[in-house]
Write a protein that holds these residues in place. Sequence first.
Motif, PDB file in Angstrom:
ATOM      1  N   GLY A 167       4.753   1.281  -6.410  1.00 62.77           N
ATOM      2  CA  GLY A 167       3.801   1.778  -5.509  1.00 62.77           C
ATOM      3  C   GLY A 167       2.902   1.045  -5.799  1.00 62.77           C
ATOM      4  O   GLY A 167       2.376  -0.193  -5.826  1.00 62.77           O
ATOM      5  N   LYS A 168       1.637   1.559  -4.994  1.00 66.58           N
ATOM      6  CA  LYS A 168       0.695   0.647  -4.873  1.00 66.58           C
ATOM      7  C   LYS A 168      -0.229   1.028  -5.729  1.00 66.58           C
ATOM      8  O   LYS A 168      -0.573   1.474  -7.006  1.00 66.58           O
TER       9      LYS A 168
ATOM     10  N   SER B 198       1.607   1.185  -9.883  1.00 67.52           N
ATOM     11  CA  SER B 198       0.552   2.564 -10.386  1.00 67.52           C
ATOM     12  C   SER B 198       1.983   3.473 -11.232  1.00 67.52           C
ATOM     13  O   SER B 198       1.516   4.455 -12.297  1.00 67.52           O
ATOM     14  N   ALA B 199       2.977   3.458 -10.469  1.00 66.23           N
ATOM     15  CA  ALA B 199       4.014   4.051 -10.993  1.00 66.23           C
ATOM     16  C   ALA B 199       4.834   3.779 -11.715  1.00 66.23           C
ATOM     17  O   ALA B 199       5.063   2.277 -11.599  1.00 66.23           O
ATOM     18  N   ASN B 200       5.357   3.767 -13.137  1.00 69.83           N
ATOM     19  CA  ASN B 200       6.096   3.305 -13.744  1.00 69.83           C
ATOM     20  C   ASN B 200       7.279   3.829 -14.562  1.00 69.83           C
ATOM     21  O   ASN B 200       7.935   4.957 -13.519  1.00 69.83           O
ATOM     22  N   ILE B 201       8.243   3.606 -14.952  1.00 69.65           N
ATOM     23  CA  ILE B 201       9.768   4.458 -15.301  1.00 69.65           C
ATOM     24  C   ILE B 201       9.919   6.357 -15.780  1.00 69.65           C
ATOM     25  O   ILE B 201      10.800   6.685 -15.105  1.00 69.65           O
TER      26      ILE B 201
ATOM     27  N   ASP C 129       0.462  -1.509  -0.152  1.00 69.15           N
ATOM     28  CA  ASP C 129      -0.336  -0.095  -0.074  1.00 69.15           C
ATOM     29  C   ASP C 129       0.940   1.532  -0.234  1.00 69.15           C
ATOM     30  O   ASP C 129       0.728   2.357   0.176  1.00 69.15           O
ATOM     31  N   LEU C 130       2.670   1.319   0.274  1.00 69.27           N
ATOM     32  CA  LEU C 130       3.243   2.411   0.434  1.00 69.27           C
ATOM     33  C   LEU C 130       2.717   3.072  -1.492  1.00 69.27           C
ATOM     34  O   LEU C 130       2.790   2.729  -2.389  1.00 69.27           O
ATOM     35  N   SER C 131       2.425   4.029  -1.015  1.00 66.43           N
ATOM     36  CA  SER C 131       2.666   5.306  -2.366  1.00 66.43           C
ATOM     37  C   SER C 131       4.089   5.456  -3.371  1.00 66.43           C
ATOM     38  O   SER C 131       5.129   4.946  -2.390  1.00 66.43           O
ATOM     39  N   ALA C 132       4.282   5.389  -4.209  1.00 64.47           N
ATOM     40  CA  ALA C 132       5.569   5.394  -5.240  1.00 64.47           C
ATOM     41  C   ALA C 132       6.389   5.985  -4.624  1.00 64.47           C
ATOM     42  O   ALA C 132       7.000   5.724  -4.360  1.00 64.47           O
ATOM     43  N   ARG C 133       5.900   7.535  -3.916  1.00 68.44           N
ATOM     44  CA  ARG C 133       6.443   8.755  -3.240  1.00 68.44           C
ATOM     45  C   ARG C 133       6.987   8.091  -2.013  1.00 68.44           C
ATOM     46  O   ARG C 133       8.372   8.098  -1.263  1.00 68.44           O
ATOM     47  N   ASP C 134       6.816   7.546  -1.648  1.00 72.60           N
ATOM     48  CA  ASP C 134       6.757   6.608  -0.405  1.00 72.60           C
ATOM     49  C   ASP C 134       7.796   5.692   0.026  1.00 72.60           C
ATOM     50  O   ASP C 134       8.585   5.921   0.594  1.00 72.60           O
ATOM     51  N   TYR C 135       7.236   4.563  -1.607  1.00 73.15           N
ATOM     52  CA  TYR C 135       8.178   3.635  -1.663  1.00 73.15           C
ATOM     53  C   TYR C 135       9.864   4.934  -1.728  1.00 73.15           C
ATOM     54  O   TYR C 135      10.722   3.876  -1.265  1.00 73.15           O
ATOM     55  N   VAL C 136      10.011   5.300  -2.763  1.00 75.64           N
ATOM     56  CA  VAL C 136      11.197   5.837  -3.490  1.00 75.64           C
ATOM     57  C   VAL C 136      11.687   6.915  -2.347  1.00 75.64           C
ATOM     58  O   VAL C 136      13.193   6.471  -1.635  1.00 75.64           O
TER      59      VAL C 136
END
Length: 310
Positions: free
Chosen positions: A128-129, A132-135, A99-106
Amino acid sequence: MMSKENQNSQSSCQNSVVTIGTFDGLHIGHQKILNRVLDISRVKDLNATVLTLFPHPRMVLQKDSSIRLLNTIDERIALLKQFNIKCVVVKTFTKDFADLSARDYVKNILVDELNVKQIVIGYDHHFGKNRSANINDLKMFANEFHFGIEEITAQDIEDVTVSSTKIRKALDHGNVSLANSYLGYTYFLTGTVVKGKRIGRTIKFPTANIHIKEDYKLIPKDGVYVVSSIIDTITVYGMMNIGNNPTVDGKAKSIEVHFFNFNTDIYNKTLKIEMHTRLRDERKYDSVDLLRQQLQRDKEASLNYIETLK
């Protein structure tokens, strides 16, 4: 979390060049990626780091217990270390992690924990959750947090994907020789020697019964294989049977190894069993004596094959 098996402190994985993935099997396609990470680490004086997840996401999100992996997590870590990866970071995959958002993951993992300076990643990487996020999103984060990105080409990604599939299919068909050619090393099982029925002793073919605790480890097709193991620093060869021992009315599947010219007590030892080639299918014989005769032929075939390895 950092895996318990990883002896690096979190600080030693700072200033890193990172690649991310499951890396199941650490086959020749994966090794190409790892070599690129190592090259960058030397040129830019960064810590070569692999970020990997366990359990497999399908085990957690889909409750899929049918997954069979080429390596246990302990085996994966050991192989990465053998390939000179300085830092192996294992993140426990949970629903909260998913469930981590892409930004939180990064930010939380790549930037804050690993102080990433460079990422080597596939062009089709999603994160990300809901993945949903890509390169392209990663490139935006790279600008924000000041790290570089090197994309792995479509061809290299295809090599990685196809190789994993081919290896699993080869092992499911018992073709360990083909699997080994894709892996770039000998496929192996890691297990503990436990007491069995000791039937092998009665026909002069005593066996070590191997118990593998991880039920997700891929066990090749039933049959007889030529194997080896390093026991107390000495390489010992043998032959292994995977199956139900139908001649002696076996019920449960077992993994049993008869080591040649070996008579040491190895109960409770953990062994790494390397699988070199497959000799034949398991079959039921009309008598134990006929089984013993077949085992003698298997031994002769194994010894002949072993001569080609030396």
